[in-house]
Scaffold this active site. Structure first.
Site, PDB file in Angstrom:
ATOM      1  N   SER A  32       0.823  -1.222   0.000  1.00  0.00           N
ATOM      2  CA  SER A  32       0.000   0.000   0.000  1.00  0.00           C
ATOM      3  C   SER A  32       0.857   1.272   0.000  1.00  0.00           C
ATOM      4  CB  SER A  32      -0.921  -0.009   1.229  1.00  0.00           C
ATOM      5  OG  SER A  32      -0.123  -0.014   2.407  1.00  0.00           O
ATOM      6  N   GLU A 111      10.126  -9.177  -5.745  1.00  0.00           N
ATOM      7  CA  GLU A 111      10.645  -7.958  -5.113  1.00  0.00           C
ATOM      8  C   GLU A 111      12.155  -8.057  -4.961  1.00  0.00           C
ATOM      9  OE1 GLU A 111       8.381  -7.935  -1.512  1.00  0.00           O
ATOM     10  OE2 GLU A 111       6.871  -6.558  -2.298  1.00  0.00           O
TER      11      GLU A 111
HETATM   12  O1  DER Z   1       5.273  -7.663   0.760  1.00  0.00           O
HETATM   13  C1  DER Z   1       6.101  -6.720   0.948  1.00  0.00           C
HETATM   14  O2  DER Z   1       7.294  -6.917   1.283  1.00  0.00           O
HETATM   15  C2  DER Z   1       5.597  -5.333   0.776  1.00  0.00           C
HETATM   16  O3  DER Z   1       6.567  -4.426   0.485  1.00  0.00           O
HETATM   17  C3  DER Z   1       4.693  -4.996   1.890  1.00  0.00           C
HETATM   18  O4  DER Z   1       4.653  -5.889   2.923  1.00  0.00           O
HETATM   19  C4  DER Z   1       4.697  -3.595   2.422  1.00  0.00           C
HETATM   20  O5  DER Z   1       3.357  -3.362   2.551  1.00  0.00           O
HETATM   21  P1  DER Z   1       2.718  -1.990   3.017  1.00  0.00           P
HETATM   22  O6  DER Z   1       3.424  -0.904   2.242  1.00  0.00           O
HETATM   23  O7  DER Z   1       1.278  -2.134   2.617  1.00  0.00           O
HETATM   24  O8  DER Z   1       2.942  -1.927   4.487  1.00  0.00           O
END
Ligand code: DER
Length: 239
Positions: A32, A111
C-alpha cells in the site's frame, strides 16, 4: 501523524530525494505504501515519462503501474545485464542497518529480483516499520519456497530455532495455502528478535549459519534471520 499521511510523506520524500533526472528503468514494489510512490512520481509531471520503463514486482504492482498510465516492462524482458536505476519498495519492518523483512504481501521473490538488480534500492516506510531489530513488531520471517521444498524447509527452520514455522494459508476467499505470483508457497517462520547483519556475520563465524539450495532457488537461512539487506539502502521514513 496518521499512517496514510506518514506513508505519503515517506513517498514524497523518497521520490523528491531519489528519483533520478532521466532514468531508463524504475522498479516499483508491492503493497500500500508504494501507491503513494507512484502518485508522487506522477505528480512530478515529467516530460519524458513515456521514455521510462517501470518494472513491477508482481501482479498488484503491475496493475498499479498500468492504472497510473505508466509504461511497464516485464522483469524477464529487461535487456541482459541492464541495471534498474532505482527500485522503490515498501517493507514490513526495517532495522537500523536497513535490513528489511519483506513478504507481508507474498511478493518477495520478484521484489528481491528487482531490488537486487537495482543500482539503488529505496525502502519507503511509515514510522511503524522502523525498529532497532527485526521481528520486534513483525512476528515472523516470510520465506518463498517451491511447494516441493516446503516440508523440508519447514524442518530446517525448526532446527534453526524457529518457533512454529507454517505455510501461509488463504482466508475464507482461498481454501488451502496461498500461492505467490510465481506459484510458490509462503512459509512464515517466527524467530526471536533477529540480529543485525554485523551480528549475523559473527554467527556465521561461529558456524551457526545454514545455507542451502531449495528446489531451483537459493535460500540462505541464517541462524536467526532471513532478511534482505538493502543495496546502498536508503531509508525514507514517514513521520
Ligand atoms: O510484501 C512486501 O514486502 C511489501 O513491500 C509490503 O509488505 C509492504 O506493505 P505496506 O506498504 O502495505 O505496508
Amino acid at each position: 501523524t496518521d499512517i496514510e499521511t506518514a506513508k505519503r510523506n515517506a513517498a514524497t520524500l523518497a521520490v523528491k530525494d531519489h528519483f533520478p533526472p532521466s532514468p531508463s528503468y524504475i522498479g516499483i514494489g508491492s503493497g500500500s505504501t508504494i501507491v503513494h510512490v507512484v502518485n508522487a512520481i506522477k505528480s512530478l509531471n515529467l516530460p519524458n515519462i513515456s521514455q521510462i520503463a517501470f518494472v513491477p514486482t508482481g501482479y498488484q504492482s503491475r496493475r498499479l503501474i498500468t492504472d497510473a498510465g505508466l509504461r511497464d516492462i516485464k522483469f524477464d524482458s529487461l535487456p541482459a545485464g541492464v541495471l534498474i536505476d532505482v527500485a522503490f519498495d515498501g517493507a514490513d519492518e526495517v532495522d537500523e542497518e536497513l535490513n528489511c523483512i519483506k513478504g507481508g504481501g507474498a511478493c518477495l521473490y520478484q521484489e528481491k529480483l528487482v531490488a537486487t538488480q537495482a543500482r539503488k534500492f529505496v525502502c519507503v516506510a511509515d514510522y511503524r516499520k522502523l525498529q532497532g531489530r527485526l521481528l520486534s513488531q513483525w512476528p515472523s520471517v516470510p520465506i518463498e519456497v517451491e511447494p516441493l521444498a516446503a516440508y523440508r524447509v519447514l524442518s530446517v527452520l525448526r532446527t534453526l530455532g524457529s518457533t512454529g514455522p507454517a505455510i501461509r494459508e488463504g482466508s475464507i476467499a482461498k481454501a488451502g495455502p496461498i500461492k505467490t505470483d510465481q506459484d510458490n508457497f509462503i512459509i512464515d517462520a517466527p524467530f526471536p528478535t533477529l540480529l543485525l547483519h554485523s551480528d549475523i556475520a559473527k554467527a556465521k563465524a561461529e558456524g551457526k549459519v545454514v545455507e542451502g539450495r531449495g528446489q531451483g532457488g537459493l535460500w540462505e537461512v541464517v541462524n536467526l534471520a532471513l532478511a534482505i539487506k538493502a543495496l546502498e539502502g536508503v531509508l525514507s521514513v514517514g513521520i
